[in-house]
Design a protein around this motif. Structure first.
Motif, PDB file in Angstrom:
ATOM      1  N   SER A   3       0.811  -1.224   0.000  1.00 21.33           N
ATOM      2  CA  SER A   3       0.000   0.000   0.000  1.00 21.33           C
ATOM      3  C   SER A   3       0.840   1.268   0.000  1.00 21.33           C
ATOM      4  O   SER A   3       0.486   2.260  -0.630  1.00 21.33           O
ATOM      5  CB  SER A   3      -0.929   0.016   1.208  1.00 21.33           C
ATOM      6  OG  SER A   3      -1.859  -1.021   1.100  1.00 21.33           O
ATOM      7  N   ALA A   4       1.957   1.251   0.715  1.00 22.39           N
ATOM      8  CA  ALA A   4       2.794   2.446   0.838  1.00 22.39           C
ATOM      9  C   ALA A   4       3.768   2.633  -0.320  1.00 22.39           C
ATOM     10  O   ALA A   4       4.398   3.690  -0.439  1.00 22.39           O
ATOM     11  CB  ALA A   4       3.567   2.401   2.154  1.00 22.39           C
ATOM     12  N   ASP A   5       3.920   1.626  -1.183  1.00 21.09           N
ATOM     13  CA  ASP A   5       4.831   1.739  -2.323  1.00 21.09           C
ATOM     14  C   ASP A   5       4.387   2.873  -3.249  1.00 21.09           C
ATOM     15  O   ASP A   5       3.194   3.082  -3.468  1.00 21.09           O
ATOM     16  CB  ASP A   5       4.862   0.435  -3.123  1.00 21.09           C
ATOM     17  CG  ASP A   5       5.586  -0.685  -2.410  1.00 21.09           C
ATOM     18  OD1 ASP A   5       6.259  -0.417  -1.397  1.00 21.09           O
ATOM     19  OD2 ASP A   5       5.457  -1.837  -2.864  1.00 21.09           O
ATOM     20  N   ILE A   6       5.371   3.575  -3.798  1.00 19.16           N
ATOM     21  CA  ILE A   6       5.090   4.680  -4.715  1.00 19.16           C
ATOM     22  C   ILE A   6       5.616   4.306  -6.103  1.00 19.16           C
ATOM     23  O   ILE A   6       6.827   4.320  -6.337  1.00 19.16           O
ATOM     24  CB  ILE A   6       5.745   5.986  -4.221  1.00 19.16           C
ATOM     25  CG1 ILE A   6       5.185   6.350  -2.843  1.00 19.16           C
ATOM     26  CG2 ILE A   6       5.523   7.113  -5.229  1.00 19.16           C
ATOM     27  CD1 ILE A   6       5.867   7.516  -2.192  1.00 19.16           C
ATOM     28  N   PRO A   7       4.712   3.957  -7.018  1.00 18.02           N
ATOM     29  CA  PRO A   7       5.142   3.631  -8.377  1.00 18.02           C
ATOM     30  C   PRO A   7       5.446   4.904  -9.175  1.00 18.02           C
ATOM     31  O   PRO A   7       4.799   5.933  -8.985  1.00 18.02           O
ATOM     32  CB  PRO A   7       3.948   2.880  -8.963  1.00 18.02           C
ATOM     33  CG  PRO A   7       2.777   3.327  -8.171  1.00 18.02           C
ATOM     34  CD  PRO A   7       3.288   3.743  -6.829  1.00 18.02           C
ATOM     35  N   ALA A   8       6.438   4.813 -10.059  1.00 17.55           N
ATOM     36  CA  ALA A   8       6.825   5.957 -10.891  1.00 17.55           C
ATOM     37  C   ALA A   8       7.401   5.448 -12.205  1.00 17.55           C
ATOM     38  O   ALA A   8       8.017   4.382 -12.250  1.00 17.55           O
ATOM     39  CB  ALA A   8       7.854   6.809 -10.167  1.00 17.55           C
ATOM     40  N   LEU A   9       7.197   6.224 -13.242  1.00 16.59           N
ATOM     41  CA  LEU A   9       7.808   5.894 -14.522  1.00 16.59           C
ATOM     42  C   LEU A   9       9.268   6.323 -14.466  1.00 16.59           C
ATOM     43  O   LEU A   9       9.574   7.468 -14.099  1.00 16.59           O
ATOM     44  CB  LEU A   9       7.094   6.608 -15.668  1.00 16.59           C
ATOM     45  CG  LEU A   9       5.633   6.222 -15.885  1.00 16.59           C
ATOM     46  CD1 LEU A   9       5.049   7.031 -17.034  1.00 16.59           C
ATOM     47  CD2 LEU A   9       5.486   4.733 -16.149  1.00 16.59           C
ATOM     48  N   PRO A  10      10.189   5.422 -14.811  1.00 17.91           N
ATOM     49  CA  PRO A  10      11.605   5.794 -14.781  1.00 17.91           C
ATOM     50  C   PRO A  10      11.959   6.772 -15.903  1.00 17.91           C
ATOM     51  O   PRO A  10      11.177   6.972 -16.842  1.00 17.91           O
ATOM     52  CB  PRO A  10      12.329   4.464 -14.964  1.00 17.91           C
ATOM     53  CG  PRO A  10      11.336   3.526 -15.509  1.00 17.91           C
ATOM     54  CD  PRO A  10       9.978   4.040 -15.183  1.00 17.91           C
ATOM     55  N   ARG A  11      13.121   7.339 -15.788  1.00 18.23           N
ATOM     56  CA  ARG A  11      13.615   8.262 -16.812  1.00 18.23           C
ATOM     57  C   ARG A  11      13.607   7.566 -18.175  1.00 18.23           C
ATOM     58  O   ARG A  11      14.036   6.421 -18.303  1.00 18.23           O
ATOM     59  CB  ARG A  11      15.033   8.687 -16.447  1.00 18.23           C
ATOM     60  CG  ARG A  11      15.607   9.683 -17.383  1.00 18.23           C
ATOM     61  CD  ARG A  11      16.954  10.111 -16.909  1.00 18.23           C
ATOM     62  NE  ARG A  11      17.621  10.778 -18.018  1.00 18.23           N
ATOM     63  CZ  ARG A  11      18.893  10.992 -18.074  1.00 18.23           C
ATOM     64  NH1 ARG A  11      19.669  10.608 -17.098  1.00 18.23           N
ATOM     65  NH2 ARG A  11      19.418  11.598 -19.106  1.00 18.23           N
ATOM     66  N   GLY A  12      13.077   8.237 -19.169  1.00 19.74           N
ATOM     67  CA  GLY A  12      13.036   7.692 -20.516  1.00 19.74           C
ATOM     68  C   GLY A  12      11.775   6.909 -20.839  1.00 19.74           C
ATOM     69  O   GLY A  12      11.571   6.506 -21.977  1.00 19.74           O
ATOM     70  N   VAL A  13      10.911   6.696 -19.855  1.00 17.55           N
ATOM     71  CA  VAL A  13       9.655   5.978 -20.080  1.00 17.55           C
ATOM     72  C   VAL A  13       8.518   6.983 -19.967  1.00 17.55           C
ATOM     73  O   VAL A  13       8.476   7.783 -19.043  1.00 17.55           O
ATOM     74  CB  VAL A  13       9.466   4.836 -19.053  1.00 17.55           C
ATOM     75  CG1 VAL A  13       8.128   4.149 -19.246  1.00 17.55           C
ATOM     76  CG2 VAL A  13      10.607   3.838 -19.156  1.00 17.55           C
ATOM     77  N   ARG A  14       7.602   6.930 -20.941  1.00 18.77           N
ATOM     78  CA  ARG A  14       6.493   7.882 -20.899  1.00 18.77           C
ATOM     79  C   ARG A  14       5.235   7.307 -21.525  1.00 18.77           C
ATOM     80  O   ARG A  14       5.289   6.410 -22.372  1.00 18.77           O
ATOM     81  CB  ARG A  14       6.873   9.191 -21.587  1.00 18.77           C
ATOM     82  CG  ARG A  14       7.144   9.043 -23.066  1.00 18.77           C
ATOM     83  CD  ARG A  14       7.685  10.342 -23.651  1.00 18.77           C
ATOM     84  NE  ARG A  14       8.130  10.147 -25.013  1.00 18.77           N
ATOM     85  CZ  ARG A  14       7.404  10.426 -26.085  1.00 18.77           C
ATOM     86  NH1 ARG A  14       6.201  10.933 -25.964  1.00 18.77           N
ATOM     87  NH2 ARG A  14       7.891  10.215 -27.296  1.00 18.77           N
ATOM     88  N   LEU A  15       4.131   7.839 -21.088  1.00 14.48           N
ATOM     89  CA  LEU A  15       2.827   7.500 -21.635  1.00 14.48           C
ATOM     90  C   LEU A  15       2.600   8.378 -22.853  1.00 14.48           C
ATOM     91  O   LEU A  15       2.836   9.594 -22.796  1.00 14.48           O
ATOM     92  CB  LEU A  15       1.777   7.778 -20.555  1.00 14.48           C
ATOM     93  CG  LEU A  15       0.395   7.196 -20.699  1.00 14.48           C
ATOM     94  CD1 LEU A  15       0.442   5.684 -20.831  1.00 14.48           C
ATOM     95  CD2 LEU A  15      -0.439   7.563 -19.478  1.00 14.48           C
ATOM     96  N   HIS A  16       2.185   7.781 -23.965  1.00 15.38           N
ATOM     97  CA  HIS A  16       2.079   8.524 -25.217  1.00 15.38           C
ATOM     98  C   HIS A  16       0.818   8.111 -25.970  1.00 15.38           C
ATOM     99  O   HIS A  16       0.481   6.932 -26.039  1.00 15.38           O
ATOM    100  CB  HIS A  16       3.318   8.244 -26.076  1.00 15.38           C
ATOM    101  CG  HIS A  16       3.274   8.858 -27.435  1.00 15.38           C
ATOM    102  ND1 HIS A  16       3.482  10.193 -27.657  1.00 15.38           N
ATOM    103  CD2 HIS A  16       3.030   8.306 -28.645  1.00 15.38           C
ATOM    104  CE1 HIS A  16       3.382  10.439 -28.957  1.00 15.38           C
ATOM    105  NE2 HIS A  16       3.112   9.309 -29.576  1.00 15.38           N
ATOM    106  N   ARG A  17       0.143   9.084 -26.545  1.00 18.42           N
ATOM    107  CA  ARG A  17      -1.035   8.823 -27.379  1.00 18.42           C
ATOM    108  C   ARG A  17      -0.574   8.615 -28.814  1.00 18.42           C
ATOM    109  O   ARG A  17      -0.001   9.514 -29.435  1.00 18.42           O
ATOM    110  CB  ARG A  17      -2.005  10.000 -27.294  1.00 18.42           C
ATOM    111  CG  ARG A  17      -3.212   9.867 -28.158  1.00 18.42           C
ATOM    112  CD  ARG A  17      -4.183   8.922 -27.539  1.00 18.42           C
ATOM    113  NE  ARG A  17      -5.372   8.807 -28.353  1.00 18.42           N
ATOM    114  CZ  ARG A  17      -6.224   7.835 -28.229  1.00 18.42           C
ATOM    115  NH1 ARG A  17      -6.047   6.916 -27.297  1.00 18.42           N
ATOM    116  NH2 ARG A  17      -7.266   7.755 -28.984  1.00 18.42           N
TER     117      ARG A  17
END
Length: 91
Positions: A3-17
């Motif tokens: 529950s306390a874990d904080i997910p994040a996209l690493p450098r160079g990874v991105r959400l794209h349309r």
């Protein structure tokens, strides 16, 4: 995922349309994953600041779904991304 874990996209990874295919993709150097509606909904909440509990709570409220089901589905999806190095998690 805890529950306390904080997910994040690493450098160079991105959400794209992807406008050509009219879909969302997760882009990383020399790699890409096409996302379905559920995957996009989960990743759209990942901001690197909110915990897994906060993200799943927001999703449960947004989709009026049981939190237990959201947590189960989200944890599996995020762990799979983590294993493929598309996601970092701060404990």
């Amino acid at each position: 995922m805890e529950s306390a874990d904080i997910p994040a996209l690493p450098r160079g990874v991105r959400l794209h349309r992807d406008r050509v295919r009219d879909t969302w993709v997760l882009l990383a150097p020399e790699r890409a994953i096409t996302l379905d509606i559920v995957g996009h909904a989960i990743l759209s909440e990942v901001d690197g600041a909110r915990s897994f509990a906060e993200i799943t709570g927001a999703l449960a409220e947004r989709f009026n779904a049981p939190i237990e089901q959201i947590q189960k589905d989200s944890a599996g999806f995020l762990e799979a991304l983590r294993n493929r190095r598309f996601l970092d998690v701060v404990s």
